[in-house]
Each structure stands twice: as C-alpha cells, then as structure tokens.
Design a protein around this motif. Structure first.
Motif, PDB file in Angstrom:
ATOM      1  N   GLU A  17      -7.227   5.592  -4.867  1.00 57.97           N
ATOM      2  CA  GLU A  17      -6.875   5.034  -6.168  1.00 57.97           C
ATOM      3  C   GLU A  17      -5.797   3.955  -6.101  1.00 57.97           C
ATOM      4  O   GLU A  17      -5.662   3.174  -7.043  1.00 57.97           O
ATOM      5  N   LEU A  18      -5.073   3.858  -5.005  1.00 60.30           N
ATOM      6  CA  LEU A  18      -4.068   2.809  -4.861  1.00 60.30           C
ATOM      7  C   LEU A  18      -4.537   1.662  -3.975  1.00 60.30           C
ATOM      8  O   LEU A  18      -3.810   0.690  -3.764  1.00 60.30           O
ATOM      9  N   TYR A  19      -5.767   1.731  -3.478  1.00 65.32           N
ATOM     10  CA  TYR A  19      -6.289   0.730  -2.552  1.00 65.32           C
ATOM     11  C   TYR A  19      -6.241  -0.663  -3.169  1.00 65.32           C
ATOM     12  O   TYR A  19      -6.795  -0.903  -4.235  1.00 65.32           O
ATOM     13  N   ARG A  20      -5.520  -1.555  -2.502  1.00 62.48           N
ATOM     14  CA  ARG A  20      -5.379  -2.973  -2.876  1.00 62.48           C
ATOM     15  C   ARG A  20      -4.758  -3.179  -4.262  1.00 62.48           C
ATOM     16  O   ARG A  20      -4.891  -4.245  -4.850  1.00 62.48           O
ATOM     17  N   LYS A  21      -4.067  -2.174  -4.777  1.00 64.13           N
ATOM     18  CA  LYS A  21      -3.368  -2.319  -6.055  1.00 64.13           C
ATOM     19  C   LYS A  21      -2.002  -2.961  -5.789  1.00 64.13           C
ATOM     20  O   LYS A  21      -1.331  -2.628  -4.824  1.00 64.13           O
ATOM     21  N   VAL A  23       1.816  -3.299  -6.063  1.00 65.75           N
ATOM     22  CA  VAL A  23       2.939  -2.400  -6.359  1.00 65.75           C
ATOM     23  C   VAL A  23       4.241  -3.113  -6.020  1.00 65.75           C
ATOM     24  O   VAL A  23       4.269  -4.031  -5.205  1.00 65.75           O
ATOM     25  N   THR A  51      -1.823  -0.681  -0.180  1.00 61.19           N
ATOM     26  CA  THR A  51      -1.467  -1.339  -1.427  1.00 61.19           C
ATOM     27  C   THR A  51      -1.021  -2.756  -1.111  1.00 61.19           C
ATOM     28  O   THR A  51      -0.796  -3.111   0.038  1.00 61.19           O
TER      29      THR A  51
END
Length: 77
Positions: A17-21, A23, A51
C-alpha cells in the motif's frame, strides 16, 4: 526510531500500500542534532518500502501547515 513505528511500517511490506507513494519524514527534538539518527533510520525504512521519500518537501495545505507548526511549538515549549 521507536519500535512501534518500525513494526507498523514493517507490517505494510507485503500489502504494497505504500509502494511508490510520496512520503516526507520529519523530526523534532530539543537536542542540537534534532533527531538526525531517528530520521535517518526512518528514511532507510521508508526507502526499503519502495516509497518516494521527498527530501525537500513543501506543505501546500495551509491548515496542515498550521497544525504542524502548532505541534512543533508545543514540543519546543
């Protein structure tokens, strides 16, 4: 970095769910170093989660900026 935060982030590895997001990590501390080691550890963990860690992020939501400034003031009081 506190163990509870590390565990919470580690729990996100398999979910993706945090892949390539994007931050942004920040720290506050009364010491001269300002939490440098904790911040470095957090950035390393966020990088391992794939991330996009923003180094010089800019907060564009004025309400969020005001809340962060208030929290930092409370920490430094």
């Amino acid at each position: 970095m506190p163990g509870a935060l590390k565990n919470a982030l580690d729990g996100r590895v398999s979910s993706g769910e945090l892949y390539r997001k994007p931050v942004m990590a920040l720290s506050a501390s009364p010491s001269d170093r300002g939490g440098d080691r904790a911040l470095a550890s957090l950035r390393q963990t966020l990088g391992a989660l794939d991330t996009v860690v923003l180094e010089d992020g800019r907060i564009v939501d004025l309400e969020v900026e005001a809340r962060i400034r208030a929290a930092v003031r409370a920490l430094s009081a």
